[in-house]
Scaffold this active site. Structure first.
Site, PDB file in Angstrom:
ATOM      1  CG  ASN A 177      -4.866   2.941  -1.100  1.00  0.00           C
ATOM      2  OD1 ASN A 177      -4.403   1.953  -1.291  1.00  0.00           O
ATOM      3  ND2 ASN A 177      -5.404   3.792  -1.883  1.00  0.00           N
ATOM      4  CD  GLU A 274      -5.618  -1.443 -12.127  1.00  0.00           C
ATOM      5  OE1 GLU A 274      -6.037  -0.141 -12.269  1.00  0.00           O
ATOM      6  OE2 GLU A 274      -5.874  -2.269 -12.978  1.00  0.00           O
ATOM      7  CB  CYS A 308      -6.469   5.264  -6.832  1.00  0.00           C
ATOM      8  SG  CYS A 308      -7.197   3.737  -6.701  1.00  0.00           S
ATOM      9  CD  GLU A 484      -5.756  -4.980 -10.294  1.00  0.00           C
ATOM     10  OE1 GLU A 484      -6.065  -3.896  -9.568  1.00  0.00           O
ATOM     11  OE2 GLU A 484      -5.196  -6.095  -9.695  1.00  0.00           O
TER      12      GLU A 484
HETATM   13  P1  NDP Z   1       4.001   3.441  -3.827  1.00  0.00           P
HETATM   14  O1  NDP Z   1       4.271   3.578  -5.377  1.00  0.00           O
HETATM   15  O2  NDP Z   1       4.786   4.221  -3.185  1.00  0.00           O
HETATM   16  O3  NDP Z   1       4.133   2.147  -3.339  1.00  0.00           O
HETATM   17  C1  NDP Z   1       3.213   1.214  -3.927  1.00  0.00           C
HETATM   18  C2  NDP Z   1       3.853  -0.453  -3.575  1.00  0.00           C
HETATM   19  O4  NDP Z   1       4.946  -0.303  -4.418  1.00  0.00           O
HETATM   20  C3  NDP Z   1       4.231  -0.536  -2.145  1.00  0.00           C
HETATM   21  O5  NDP Z   1       4.253  -1.830  -1.741  1.00  0.00           O
HETATM   22  C4  NDP Z   1       5.759  -0.214  -2.384  1.00  0.00           C
HETATM   23  O6  NDP Z   1       6.621  -0.546  -1.164  1.00  0.00           O
HETATM   24  C5  NDP Z   1       6.150  -0.751  -3.499  1.00  0.00           C
HETATM   25  N1  NDP Z   1       7.277  -0.035  -4.320  1.00  0.00           N
HETATM   26  C6  NDP Z   1       7.980   1.227  -4.334  1.00  0.00           C
HETATM   27  N2  NDP Z   1       8.653   1.347  -5.215  1.00  0.00           N
HETATM   28  C7  NDP Z   1       8.803   0.506  -5.789  1.00  0.00           C
HETATM   29  C8  NDP Z   1       9.686  -0.155  -6.878  1.00  0.00           C
HETATM   30  N3  NDP Z   1      10.609   0.569  -7.401  1.00  0.00           N
HETATM   31  N4  NDP Z   1       9.466  -1.312  -7.604  1.00  0.00           N
HETATM   32  C9  NDP Z   1       8.557  -2.246  -6.822  1.00  0.00           C
HETATM   33  N5  NDP Z   1       7.789  -2.042  -5.808  1.00  0.00           N
HETATM   34  C10 NDP Z   1       7.725  -0.714  -5.216  1.00  0.00           C
HETATM   35  O7  NDP Z   1       2.629   3.905  -3.511  1.00  0.00           O
HETATM   36  P2  NDP Z   1       1.970   3.882  -2.014  1.00  0.00           P
HETATM   37  O8  NDP Z   1       2.120   2.925  -1.307  1.00  0.00           O
HETATM   38  O9  NDP Z   1       2.335   5.219  -1.513  1.00  0.00           O
HETATM   39  O10 NDP Z   1       0.217   4.191  -2.493  1.00  0.00           O
HETATM   40  C11 NDP Z   1      -0.415   5.283  -2.813  1.00  0.00           C
HETATM   41  C12 NDP Z   1      -0.371   5.527  -4.279  1.00  0.00           C
HETATM   42  O11 NDP Z   1      -1.008   4.343  -5.152  1.00  0.00           O
HETATM   43  C13 NDP Z   1      -1.275   6.546  -4.907  1.00  0.00           C
HETATM   44  O12 NDP Z   1      -0.419   7.567  -5.809  1.00  0.00           O
HETATM   45  C14 NDP Z   1      -2.475   5.981  -5.433  1.00  0.00           C
HETATM   46  O13 NDP Z   1      -3.122   6.807  -6.310  1.00  0.00           O
HETATM   47  C15 NDP Z   1      -2.044   4.561  -5.828  1.00  0.00           C
HETATM   48  N6  NDP Z   1      -2.935   3.658  -5.842  1.00  0.00           N
HETATM   49  C16 NDP Z   1      -3.738   3.181  -6.848  1.00  0.00           C
HETATM   50  C17 NDP Z   1      -4.843   2.432  -7.140  1.00  0.00           C
HETATM   51  C18 NDP Z   1      -5.249   1.931  -8.190  1.00  0.00           C
HETATM   52  O14 NDP Z   1      -6.277   0.989  -8.215  1.00  0.00           O
HETATM   53  N7  NDP Z   1      -5.333   2.757  -9.392  1.00  0.00           N
HETATM   54  C19 NDP Z   1      -5.291   1.967  -5.689  1.00  0.00           C
HETATM   55  C20 NDP Z   1      -4.432   2.297  -4.502  1.00  0.00           C
HETATM   56  C21 NDP Z   1      -3.247   3.272  -4.678  1.00  0.00           C
HETATM   57  P3  NDP Z   1       6.794   0.253   0.522  1.00  0.00           P
HETATM   58  O15 NDP Z   1       5.518   1.208   0.227  1.00  0.00           O
HETATM   59  O16 NDP Z   1       6.452  -0.789   1.253  1.00  0.00           O
HETATM   60  O17 NDP Z   1       7.991   0.861   0.508  1.00  0.00           O
END
Ligand code: NDP
Length: 504
Positions: A177, A274, A308, A484
């Site tokens: 995002n 996060e 988020c 962070e």
């Molecule tokens: P995901 O949890 O699906 O993915 C986040 C990252 O982790 C991606 O690079 C993904 O790979 C990777 N990933 C997925 N599964 C695993 C695993 N088992 N082990 C290690 N890495 C993994 O989230 P999204 O990408 O869908 O992002 C949206 C989510 O992130 C929302 O819920 C949002 O709230 C949260 N978010 C939180 C923020 C914060 O600062 N608190 C900021 C931005 C987002 P890939 O996607 O390439 O498959």
């Protein structure tokens, strides 16, 4: 997975280029093509233009051997990098900030392509990334952040000191995002601390991180200090399980965060998580309604609600509810949704078809469970292709409706009325998340009470969602662990150690 069609591979991307193939990894400064390691067999996923749905390139995926090679490169580079002075590292961070700024047009354009962000939002992300590197460059010159500190002890036969040391190899895993921003928030403090890193971007927006990694390497970092592996969750999981990784900093969903924490437990890796949120924006009876509406629109629909920190639970005092809703409806209907090139565009598409389908399915489920759509924006012919969705407002959902309780991560806001401050605080805190909150009020004293009573990592009072590198970012409960940015962001890549010595 699919087989890449015959299109050329390029290392340096420009936003207008199409048909590129991102290498499966960049290890010790060199792109690694999958055919280098796999005899021509390439596993890859397409990269889309979010506004048109067109495939603009492909991303080759790393496998276990490439993940291992990237971690080993970071491990090999660690002793020399950790031994550099903070001032030396600060100089390189400053250079990275300058190079990001100089490459603003290309970085903005690529974000507009892969995320569909309106130009102003894409540009802000570049500024935030540059500001983060700049901030940590400055912190590297702050003696308090790095110099050992003498301890006052009750025994004068010993002296003691406290000092900080880089944790080691950091695995940095980021979502789609805010690709540049979440990455900068991790890489800058990790490098400032003296850690070496392996970055895994989201497979939807990896060209942006690919560009950033190129810029970072161009700044003159020693080979192996910053490495990148491409791929999906399975590549992230390989990283989190690798025994030579000392620290994991993960931004993503709470569901994935739980898996990361479980993987980290195996070797007692340090973790910063996060995660998601379901945050509230509270409009008190004394609020300036025009300002409240501006903050509500920004809090719910910036980045098409894929934040988020989205304040998608809007609580409005009964006395101003009708006035707020009328002004909010006018503002939401006026949001121009479209591709980044459209005139006056204020909201872009969602990142991919699957994400839009997920959000639409949540809305359908919420409506079936009794929620009603009060009003929504509209899409014109410019949104015919791509992953667009109109902004939508739900009025008075029940407190157990999933649109009120669950993170939607799309352009959907809920509004509920309240009568007393206590009721507003109870409703706002009725969630297992705790990332942020916004209060809109003309009464400073009342706003201050909210600040302490709301369970959130960051509370904004009458301001938009400002984030400076000097503050700390992170949430309570299911929103994650650790902070962070700021000094705490640096400390999250350091181990705190002590030494005691006999004075004699
Ligand atoms: P995901 O949890 O699906 O993915 C986040 C990252 O982790 C991606 O690079 C993904 O790979 C990777 N990933 C997925 N599964 C695993 C695993 N088992 N082990 C290690 N890495 C993994 O989230 P999204 O990408 O869908 O992002 C949206 C989510 O992130 C929302 O819920 C949002 O709230 C949260 N978010 C939180 C923020 C914060 O600062 N608190 C900021 C931005 C987002 P890939 O996607 O390439 O498959």
């Amino acid at each position: 997975m699919a087989t890449i069609p015959a299109i050329p591979e390029i290392a340096t991307l420009t936003a207008s280029e199409s048909g590129f193939v991102l290498p499966a990894a960049t290890i010790a400064g060199a792109p690694v093509r999958t055919q280098d390691t796999r005899d021509g067999a390439q596993n890859a996923t397409p990269i889309f233009n979010a506004s048109t749905g067109a495939t603009i390139g492909w991303q080759a995926h790393a496998d276990a051997s490439l993940v291992d090679a990237a971690v080993r490169a970071a491990h090999a580079a660690l002793p020399a990098w950790r031994a550099t002075t903070a001032a030396e590292r600060g100089k390189l961070l400053k250079k990275i900030a300058e190079l990001i700024d100089a490459d603003r047009a290309r970085l903005t354009a690529m974000q507009m392509q892969v995320s569909g962000k309106p130009p102003i939002e894409a540009d802000i992300d570049v500024s935030d990334a540059a500001a983060t590197f700049d901030y940590y460059a400055g912190l590297c010159l702050d003696a308090h952040a790095f110099a050992p500190e003498a301890l006052a002890l009750p025994d004068d036969t010993v002296t003691g000191e406290r000092f900080y040391e880089a944790v080691g190899v950091a695995a940095l895993i980021v979502p789609w995002n805010f690709p540049m921003v979440t990455t900068a928030w991790k890489i800058a403090p990790a490098l400032a601390a003296g850690c070496t890193v392996v970055l895994k971007p989201s497979e939807f927006t990896s060209p942006v991180e690919h560009m950033l990694a190129e810029i970072i390497n161009e700044a003159g970092l020693p080979d192996g200090v910053v490495n990148l592996v491409n791929g999906g969750g399975e590549v992230g999981a390989l990283l989190t399980a690798h025994p030579l990784v000392d620290k994991i900093s993960f931004t993503g969903s709470t569901a994935s965060g739980k898996k990361v924490m479980q993987a980290a437990a195996q070797d007692m890796k340090r973790v910063t998580l996060e995660l998601g949120g379901k945050s509230a924006l509270i409009v008190r009876a004394d609020a300036d309604i025009e300002r409240a509406v501006t903050l509500a629109v920004g809090g719910a629909f910036t980045n098409a609600g894929q934040m988020c920190s989205a304040t998608a639970r809007i609580l409005v005092h009964d006395d101003v509810y009708r006035k707020f809703m009328a002004a909010f409806e006018t503002a939401v209907r006026a949001i121009v949704v479209g591709p980044p090139q459209s005139a006056n565009v204020a909201m872009g598409p969602l990142v991919c078809a699957a994400q839009r389908a997920r959000v639409q399915a949540l809305v359908e489920q919420g409506v079936q469970a009794g929620a009603s759509v009060a009003f929504s924006g509209s899409l014109d012919h410019a949104c015919a292709d791509g992953f667009f969705m109109a902004p939508m407002v739900i009025a008075e959902p029940s407190v157990d409706n999933l649109l009120w309780t669950d993170e939607v991560f799309g352009p959907v806001a809920c509004v509920k009325s309240f009568r007393t401050d206590e009721e507003a605080i109870t409703l706002a805190n009725d969630t297992r998340y705790g990332l942020v909150a916004t209060v809109v009020s003309a009464d400073r004293e009342a706003a201050r009470r909210y600040k302490t009573q709301l369970r959130a990592g960051l509370v904004w009072i009458n301001t938009p969602q400002l984030i400076f590198p000097q503050i700390c970012w992170g949430g309570l409960g299911l929103s994650g662990i650790g902070r962070e940015l700021g000094l705490a962001g640096l400390r999250s890549y350091q181990e705190l150690r002590h030494a005691l010595a006999d004075v004699g």
